[in-house]
Design a protein around this motif. Structure first.
Motif, PDB file in Angstrom:
ATOM      1  N   MET A   1     -30.625  -6.371  13.514  1.00 36.29           N
ATOM      2  CA  MET A   1     -29.395  -6.153  14.141  1.00 36.29           C
ATOM      3  C   MET A   1     -28.268  -7.367  13.873  1.00 36.29           C
ATOM      4  O   MET A   1     -27.168  -7.183  13.509  1.00 36.29           O
ATOM      5  N   ALA A   2     -28.895  -8.673  14.019  1.00 32.73           N
ATOM      6  CA  ALA A   2     -27.896  -9.951  13.789  1.00 32.73           C
ATOM      7  C   ALA A   2     -27.489 -10.082  12.234  1.00 32.73           C
ATOM      8  O   ALA A   2     -26.073 -10.197  12.135  1.00 32.73           O
ATOM      9  N   ARG A   3     -28.221  -9.439  11.381  1.00 35.25           N
ATOM     10  CA  ARG A   3     -27.786  -9.597   9.796  1.00 35.25           C
ATOM     11  C   ARG A   3     -26.443  -8.323   9.712  1.00 35.25           C
ATOM     12  O   ARG A   3     -25.637  -8.472   9.095  1.00 35.25           O
TER      13      ARG A   3
ATOM     14  N   GLN B   1     -34.261  -7.383  16.449  1.00 34.54           N
ATOM     15  CA  GLN B   1     -32.843  -8.296  16.860  1.00 34.54           C
ATOM     16  C   GLN B   1     -32.508  -9.188  15.571  1.00 34.54           C
ATOM     17  O   GLN B   1     -31.355  -9.354  15.359  1.00 34.54           O
ATOM     18  N   PRO B   2     -33.319  -9.682  14.716  1.00 31.34           N
ATOM     19  CA  PRO B   2     -32.974 -10.334  13.622  1.00 31.34           C
ATOM     20  C   PRO B   2     -32.236  -9.258  12.379  1.00 31.34           C
ATOM     21  O   PRO B   2     -31.188  -9.741  11.867  1.00 31.34           O
TER      22      PRO B   2
ATOM     23  N   ALA C   1     -36.039  -7.201   8.764  1.00 26.80           N
ATOM     24  CA  ALA C   1     -34.882  -7.684   8.665  1.00 26.80           C
ATOM     25  C   ALA C   1     -34.364  -8.390   6.809  1.00 26.80           C
ATOM     26  O   ALA C   1     -33.344  -7.823   6.699  1.00 26.80           O
TER      27      ALA C   1
ATOM     28  N   GLY D   1     -31.594  -5.786   5.959  1.00 31.80           N
ATOM     29  CA  GLY D   1     -30.406  -6.407   6.375  1.00 31.80           C
ATOM     30  C   GLY D   1     -29.349  -6.461   5.411  1.00 31.80           C
ATOM     31  O   GLY D   1     -28.170  -5.916   5.854  1.00 31.80           O
TER      32      GLY D   1
ATOM     33  N   PRO E   1     -22.493 -10.462  21.575  1.00 34.79           N
ATOM     34  CA  PRO E   1     -23.262 -11.689  21.709  1.00 34.79           C
ATOM     35  C   PRO E   1     -22.884 -12.372  23.141  1.00 34.79           C
ATOM     36  O   PRO E   1     -21.630 -12.230  23.473  1.00 34.79           O
TER      37      PRO E   1
ATOM     38  N   ARG F   1     -24.622  -7.248  11.937  1.00 41.60           N
ATOM     39  CA  ARG F   1     -23.444  -7.755  12.646  1.00 41.60           C
ATOM     40  C   ARG F   1     -22.668  -8.760  11.924  1.00 41.60           C
ATOM     41  O   ARG F   1     -21.579  -8.734  11.668  1.00 41.60           O
ATOM     42  N   GLU F   2     -23.723  -9.419  11.007  1.00 42.31           N
ATOM     43  CA  GLU F   2     -22.963 -10.514  10.111  1.00 42.31           C
ATOM     44  C   GLU F   2     -22.219  -9.817   9.042  1.00 42.31           C
ATOM     45  O   GLU F   2     -21.034 -10.237   8.518  1.00 42.31           O
TER      46      GLU F   2
ATOM     47  N   LEU G   1     -22.441  -3.497  16.706  1.00 50.33           N
ATOM     48  CA  LEU G   1     -23.791  -2.805  17.484  1.00 50.33           C
ATOM     49  C   LEU G   1     -23.689  -2.440  18.869  1.00 50.33           C
ATOM     50  O   LEU G   1     -23.002  -2.328  19.707  1.00 50.33           O
TER      51      LEU G   1
END
Length: 195
Positions: free
Chosen positions: A65-67, A62-63, A34, A38, A93, A69-70, A75
Motif C-alpha cells: 500500500m505504501a508503494r 502495508q508495504p 510488495a 508495487g 499517513p 501511495r508513492e 488509499l
C-alpha cells in the motif's frame, strides 16, 4: 457435497494452512508481495485503491500500500458499519485508527468514504481461474455489488499466500471473479481487465 459445504471445507483447510506460517515468514512473504505488485499494479495519480490492515494470519500488505501511495494512489481501507455493510474510508499517513469491526482497526467516522477503483481483496482460498472464497460473511461480495449498482467496475486483486490455492472453487451465480491474484510468488492476471 454442496458448493456451500465444499467452500466451507476449503475455507477451513486453507485458513488452517495459513495459520501455520510463522510470523517472520508472513512478514517476508508480505514484502515479496510488495516487490511483485508495487510497480505492476496499474495505478495512476489519484487512483483510489482499497487495501486492508491485517487480521489474524493475513498477509501484511502495508508495504504494498505504501508503494502504491508513492506512485500516487489514494488509499482506503474497509470499515464494517453493521453486520452486513462495509464502506471504504480514506487511509492517510498519521491518521488515528479506531476499532472498526471484524477484529481490525481503521480510520474513524471523520475520514472520507471512497469508492475504490482497485480493490486488494483478502480471501481464505482461491483458484487459478480467479474464483475466491472469502471469510463467509459476504462483506466484499455485497460491497462489490453496491459498486456495480453505482455503475462502477473496480479491478479486483485477490491477496493470499500460495498455500491458500485450491484446485477449483465451486462458483455460484453471485460470485464475481478476481482480475488478478497476488501471492508471495507473483502477480497473476486471470483476465485482461488489468494486464
Amino acid at each position: 457435497m454442496t458448493p456451500k459445504e465444499l467452500k466451507a471445507q476449503y475455507r477451513n483447510e486453507r485458513l488452517a494452512a495459513r495459520d501455520t506460517i510463522p510470523a517472520d515468514e508472513r512478514i517476508a512473504k508480505g514484502l515479496a508481495m510488495a516487490a511483485h505488485g508495487g510497480d505492476a499494479i496499474d495505478v495512476r495519480p489519484g487512483t483510489i485503491v482499497s487495501g486492508f490492515l491485517p487480521i489474524r494470519s493475513e498477509a501484511d500488505i502495508q508495504p504494498l500500500m505504501a508503494r502504491l501511495r508513492e506512485r500516487g494512489a489514494r488509499l482506503c481501507v474497509p470499515v464494517i458499519l453493521d453486520r452486513s455493510t462495509i464502506v471504504f474510508r480514506e487511509f492517510v499517513p498519521g491518521v488515528s485508527l479506531v476499532p472498526v469491526g471484524f477484529g481490525t482497526l481503521g480510520p474513524g467516522p471523520d475520514a472520507a468514504v471512497l469508492d475504490p477503483e482497485v480493490m486488494l481483496v483478502p480471501l481464505s482460498a482461491f483458484d487459478k481461474t480467479g474464483h475466491r472464497i472469502g471469510y463467509g460473511a459476504g462483506h466484499y461480495d455485497r460491497a462489490i455489488d453496491r459498486l456495480h449498482q453505482k455503475g462502477l467496475n473496480p479491478r479486483l486483486i485477490g491477496i493470499a499466500f500460495d498455500c491458500q490455492e485450491v484446485p477449483s472453487v465451486p462458483a455460484e451465480p453471485h460470485d464475481v471473479r478476481l482480475d488478478a491474484i497476488l501471492t508471495e510468488s507473483g502477480l497473476d492476471f486471470v483476465s485482461e481487465a488489468i494486464g
